[in-house]
Design a protein around this motif. Structure first.
Motif, PDB file in Angstrom:
ATOM      1  N   THR A 127      45.681 -40.375  94.092  1.00 34.92           N
ATOM      2  CA  THR A 127      46.331 -41.137  95.159  1.00 34.92           C
ATOM      3  C   THR A 127      47.832 -40.903  95.140  1.00 34.92           C
ATOM      4  OG1 THR A 127      44.641 -42.872  95.292  1.00 34.92           O
ATOM      5  CG2 THR A 127      46.878 -43.477  95.948  1.00 34.92           C
ATOM      6  N   LEU A 128      48.429 -40.923  93.947  1.00 36.37           N
ATOM      7  CA  LEU A 128      49.874 -40.732  93.794  1.00 36.37           C
ATOM      8  C   LEU A 128      50.181 -39.296  93.399  1.00 36.37           C
ATOM      9  CD1 LEU A 128      50.874 -44.002  91.914  1.00 36.37           C
ATOM     10  CD2 LEU A 128      51.880 -43.219  94.052  1.00 36.37           C
ATOM     11  N   GLU A 129      51.145 -38.697  94.068  1.00 37.59           N
ATOM     12  CA  GLU A 129      51.509 -37.323  93.726  1.00 37.59           C
ATOM     13  C   GLU A 129      52.024 -37.218  92.295  1.00 37.59           C
ATOM     14  OE1 GLU A 129      51.469 -33.405  94.081  1.00 37.59           O
ATOM     15  OE2 GLU A 129      50.787 -34.762  95.665  1.00 37.59           O
ATOM     16  N   ALA A 130      52.697 -38.257  91.826  1.00 43.11           N
ATOM     17  CA  ALA A 130      53.221 -38.257  90.453  1.00 43.11           C
ATOM     18  C   ALA A 130      52.111 -38.173  89.411  1.00 43.11           C
ATOM     19  CB  ALA A 130      54.054 -39.511  90.217  1.00 43.11           C
ATOM     20  N   HIS A 131      50.873 -38.445  89.806  1.00 43.34           N
ATOM     21  CA  HIS A 131      49.748 -38.431  88.868  1.00 43.34           C
ATOM     22  C   HIS A 131      48.967 -37.119  88.864  1.00 43.34           C
ATOM     23  CE1 HIS A 131      49.316 -43.132  89.031  1.00 43.34           C
ATOM     24  NE2 HIS A 131      50.389 -42.727  88.364  1.00 43.34           N
ATOM     25  N   ARG A 132      49.293 -36.201  89.742  1.00 39.55           N
ATOM     26  CA  ARG A 132      48.440 -35.024  89.935  1.00 39.55           C
ATOM     27  C   ARG A 132      48.212 -34.249  88.635  1.00 39.55           C
ATOM     28  NH1 ARG A 132      46.546 -32.910  94.448  1.00 39.55           N
ATOM     29  NH2 ARG A 132      48.063 -34.039  95.725  1.00 39.55           N
ATOM     30  N   HIS A 133      49.220 -34.098  87.831  1.00 38.04           N
ATOM     31  CA  HIS A 133      49.095 -33.328  86.587  1.00 38.04           C
ATOM     32  C   HIS A 133      49.227 -34.222  85.348  1.00 38.04           C
ATOM     33  CE1 HIS A 133      49.097 -29.764  89.032  1.00 38.04           C
ATOM     34  NE2 HIS A 133      50.253 -30.117  89.571  1.00 38.04           N
ATOM     35  N   LEU A 134      48.976 -35.506  85.538  1.00 40.07           N
ATOM     36  CA  LEU A 134      49.090 -36.474  84.448  1.00 40.07           C
ATOM     37  C   LEU A 134      47.708 -36.760  83.869  1.00 40.07           C
ATOM     38  CD1 LEU A 134      51.615 -37.986  83.375  1.00 40.07           C
ATOM     39  CD2 LEU A 134      50.947 -39.919  84.819  1.00 40.07           C
ATOM     40  N   ALA A 135      47.641 -36.976  82.564  1.00 44.49           N
ATOM     41  CA  ALA A 135      46.376 -37.337  81.926  1.00 44.49           C
ATOM     42  C   ALA A 135      45.798 -38.581  82.592  1.00 44.49           C
ATOM     43  CB  ALA A 135      46.597 -37.602  80.435  1.00 44.49           C
ATOM     44  N   VAL A 136      44.471 -38.613  82.738  1.00 45.18           N
ATOM     45  CA  VAL A 136      43.848 -39.701  83.486  1.00 45.18           C
ATOM     46  C   VAL A 136      44.132 -41.073  82.875  1.00 45.18           C
ATOM     47  CG1 VAL A 136      41.969 -38.442  84.620  1.00 45.18           C
ATOM     48  CG2 VAL A 136      41.660 -39.278  82.271  1.00 45.18           C
ATOM     49  N   ASP A 137      44.160 -41.164  81.557  1.00 48.08           N
ATOM     50  CA  ASP A 137      44.380 -42.476  80.946  1.00 48.08           C
ATOM     51  C   ASP A 137      45.805 -42.965  81.169  1.00 48.08           C
ATOM     52  OD1 ASP A 137      44.900 -40.248  79.154  1.00 48.08           O
ATOM     53  OD2 ASP A 137      45.269 -41.702  77.563  1.00 48.08           O
ATOM     54  N   VAL A 138      46.773 -42.048  81.160  1.00 43.73           N
ATOM     55  CA  VAL A 138      48.160 -42.437  81.421  1.00 43.73           C
ATOM     56  C   VAL A 138      48.318 -42.866  82.884  1.00 43.73           C
ATOM     57  CG1 VAL A 138      50.567 -41.710  81.402  1.00 43.73           C
ATOM     58  CG2 VAL A 138      49.011 -40.916  79.610  1.00 43.73           C
ATOM     59  N   ALA A 139      47.719 -42.102  83.797  1.00 40.49           N
ATOM     60  CA  ALA A 139      47.772 -42.458  85.217  1.00 40.49           C
ATOM     61  C   ALA A 139      47.107 -43.813  85.453  1.00 40.49           C
ATOM     62  CB  ALA A 139      47.097 -41.382  86.058  1.00 40.49           C
ATOM     63  N   ALA A 140      45.997 -44.063  84.777  1.00 37.83           N
ATOM     64  CA  ALA A 140      45.312 -45.352  84.909  1.00 37.83           C
ATOM     65  C   ALA A 140      46.183 -46.486  84.370  1.00 37.83           C
ATOM     66  CB  ALA A 140      43.974 -45.315  84.188  1.00 37.83           C
ATOM     67  N   LYS A 141      46.814 -46.252  83.217  1.00 34.79           N
ATOM     68  CA  LYS A 141      47.736 -47.257  82.675  1.00 34.79           C
ATOM     69  C   LYS A 141      48.813 -47.604  83.699  1.00 34.79           C
ATOM     70  CE  LYS A 141      47.689 -46.269  77.659  1.00 34.79           C
ATOM     71  NZ  LYS A 141      48.570 -45.965  76.515  1.00 34.79           N
ATOM     72  N   HIS A 142      49.324 -46.578  84.368  1.00 35.16           N
ATOM     73  CA  HIS A 142      50.388 -46.776  85.350  1.00 35.16           C
ATOM     74  C   HIS A 142      49.897 -47.628  86.517  1.00 35.16           C
ATOM     75  CE1 HIS A 142      53.211 -45.040  88.604  1.00 35.16           C
ATOM     76  NE2 HIS A 142      53.894 -45.913  87.884  1.00 35.16           N
ATOM     77  N   LEU A 143      48.714 -47.298  87.047  1.00 41.09           N
ATOM     78  CA  LEU A 143      48.183 -48.072  88.172  1.00 41.09           C
ATOM     79  C   LEU A 143      47.944 -49.524  87.779  1.00 41.09           C
ATOM     80  CD1 LEU A 143      45.684 -45.515  89.771  1.00 41.09           C
ATOM     81  CD2 LEU A 143      47.895 -46.261  90.686  1.00 41.09           C
ATOM     82  N   PHE A 144      47.384 -49.745  86.605  1.00 43.83           N
ATOM     83  CA  PHE A 144      47.163 -51.117  86.162  1.00 43.83           C
ATOM     84  C   PHE A 144      48.490 -51.835  85.933  1.00 43.83           C
ATOM     85  CE2 PHE A 144      42.787 -49.834  84.364  1.00 43.83           C
ATOM     86  CZ  PHE A 144      42.128 -50.344  85.473  1.00 43.83           C
ATOM     87  N   ALA A 145      49.483 -51.123  85.416  1.00 47.71           N
ATOM     88  CA  ALA A 145      50.785 -51.742  85.126  1.00 47.71           C
ATOM     89  C   ALA A 145      51.481 -52.227  86.390  1.00 47.71           C
ATOM     90  CB  ALA A 145      51.688 -50.756  84.389  1.00 47.71           C
ATOM     91  N   THR A 146      51.200 -51.604  87.526  1.00 45.68           N
ATOM     92  CA  THR A 146      51.828 -52.036  88.781  1.00 45.68           C
ATOM     93  C   THR A 146      51.386 -53.437  89.171  1.00 45.68           C
ATOM     94  OG1 THR A 146      50.096 -51.194  90.288  1.00 45.68           O
ATOM     95  CG2 THR A 146      51.841 -49.644  89.597  1.00 45.68           C
ATOM     96  N   GLY A 147      50.211 -53.869  88.691  1.00 44.78           N
ATOM     97  CA  GLY A 147      49.662 -55.155  89.095  1.00 44.78           C
ATOM     98  C   GLY A 147      49.097 -55.156  90.494  1.00 44.78           C
ATOM     99  N   LEU A 148      49.006 -53.983  91.112  1.00 40.72           N
ATOM    100  CA  LEU A 148      48.555 -53.878  92.500  1.00 40.72           C
ATOM    101  C   LEU A 148      47.142 -53.326  92.638  1.00 40.72           C
ATOM    102  CD1 LEU A 148      51.861 -52.405  93.997  1.00 40.72           C
ATOM    103  CD2 LEU A 148      51.010 -54.759  94.247  1.00 40.72           C
ATOM    104  N   ILE A 149      46.598 -52.778  91.546  1.00 42.58           N
ATOM    105  CA  ILE A 149      45.305 -52.086  91.611  1.00 42.58           C
ATOM    106  C   ILE A 149      44.334 -52.706  90.609  1.00 42.58           C
ATOM    107  CG2 ILE A 149      44.138 -49.872  91.264  1.00 42.58           C
ATOM    108  CD1 ILE A 149      45.879 -50.012  93.804  1.00 42.58           C
TER     109      ILE A 149
END
Length: 362
Positions: A198-220
């Protein structure tokens, strides 16, 4: 709202045995949601029905909730109507995702379908689409939101736009979802697959780190791997992450001592409410460890963003206070004990006043 992990499967681009094996592994890792694409069906109603029934039935045995991604073209292909959700009920789906919207009244009416199927809306538009649907008194417990994914490099959402879109749904208390991208998956809905985030910043990021980021936003609420098949290692890493508070991965310096490791790894941290721009301060730990010696080491260098520092014996009452550096500075009363891994520094802006966080060792 409880948070879920999900995977995606593409029955018209994959083998059912591989899909089932993938779902079994995902289930063992704590995944409970499936995004299943119906955008590419071409085999006729009865063949499609049998194929999806078989896979969804197996998924249900594993405890999965299955949302089918649909578009107007497949209704023509299958000779079914939006006004009758019987087909989706019969294949065993828990809901449908509308890739294309209607007039608001139609979506609201769909949420009152007799089968209790959820209706999931496209979240990746910063317009009053949801507001319109809600004015028609939609059945909100059966209304979900899910962002798009973007197969083409450079076309996924920037964070600020993602945030604006997501707030529209979250403020209404709706369940929300977004996609992260496996770094090894090659299966998606289209012939271009540069990853499916969904986020371009996540395209080449490890899935667990990207997931941490989405959860950290409090929006997902739900994080779904967009492409198939994620590796066992990726599934295990995502399954192991803490969905409810940020856990930062730290790389310790060789000189770190046992007291410092205990402070970092064994305690529940939270950021002080009266914040500073320079550091994240976890101050309660200094009280517990005030009598523990902590001789100076790695204390003369300039600390960089993401460094984790702890007050040494020269720091008076602030001895053994833990801080995460947000702005470069020097202070020889602090020991550098390690650094947050480079990929996870994306999480630091989401450590707000009173935010709870922990550390895990790399």
């Amino acid at each position: 709202m409880k948070r879920q992990l999900g995977v995606s499967v593409y029955p018209d681009h994959s083998d059912v045995a591989k899909d089932k094996a993938y779902l079994k592994k995902a289930s063992e890792c704590g995944f409970t949601r499936i995004f299943m694409s119906m955008l590419e069906v071409t085999e006729g109603k009865e063949v499609v029905k049998a194929k999806f029934q078989d896979l969804i039935s197996y998924a249900k045995e594993l405890g999965f909730e299955t949302i089918l991604d649909v578009a107007p073209t497949i209704f023509d292909e299958l000779q079914i109507s939006y006004d009758d959700m019987t087909f989706f009920h019969e294949v065993g789906a828990d809901g449908i995702r509308l890739d294309v919207g209607f007039d608001g009244n139609k979506e609201a009416m769909l949420t009152f379908n007799p089968f209790g199927l959820a209706v999931e809306l496209n979240m990746s538009n910063d317009v009053a689409y949801l507001d319109n649907i809600l004015t028609y008194q939609a059945n909100k417990p059966f209304l979900y939101g899910c962002h798009n994914f973007y197969p083409q490099e450079g076309t996924a959402l920037p964070y600020d736009f993602f945030e604006s879109c997501s707030i529209r749904f979250k403020k209404e208390g709706l369940r929300t979802a977004a996609f992260v991208s496996s770094q090894v998956g090659t299966v998606g809905p289209w012939d271009v697959n540069d990853g499916l985030p969904t986020l371009e910043a996540h395209r080449h990021l490890a899935v667990d780190v990207a997931a941490k980021h989405l959860f950290a936003t409090g929006l997902i609420d739900d994080v779904v791997i967009g492409n198939a098949y994620a590796s066992d290692e990726e599934l295990e890493a995502m399954g192991a992450l803490n969905r409810y508070q940020t856990e930062l991965t730290i790389e310790f310096v060789p000189e770190v001592n046992e007291v410092e490791k205990a402070i970092v790894l064994n305690e529940q941290h939270f950021r002080r409410g009266d914040i500073t721009h320079q550091v994240v301060r976890s101050t309660e730990v200094r009280k517990k460890y005030k009598h523990e010696e902590n001789t100076p080491h790695n204390h003369t260098e300039e600390f960089q963003v993401g460094d984790v520092v702890i007050g040494n014996d020269t720091f008076g009452k602030y001895k053994n206070e833990l801080q995460i550096v947000l702005e470069p500075h020097t202070d020889n009363r602090k020991n550098k004990v390690g650094q947050v891994t480079e990929a996870e520094r994306i999480l630091l802006p989401f450590i707000k006043p009173w935010t709870k966080f922990k550390f895990t060792e790399k």
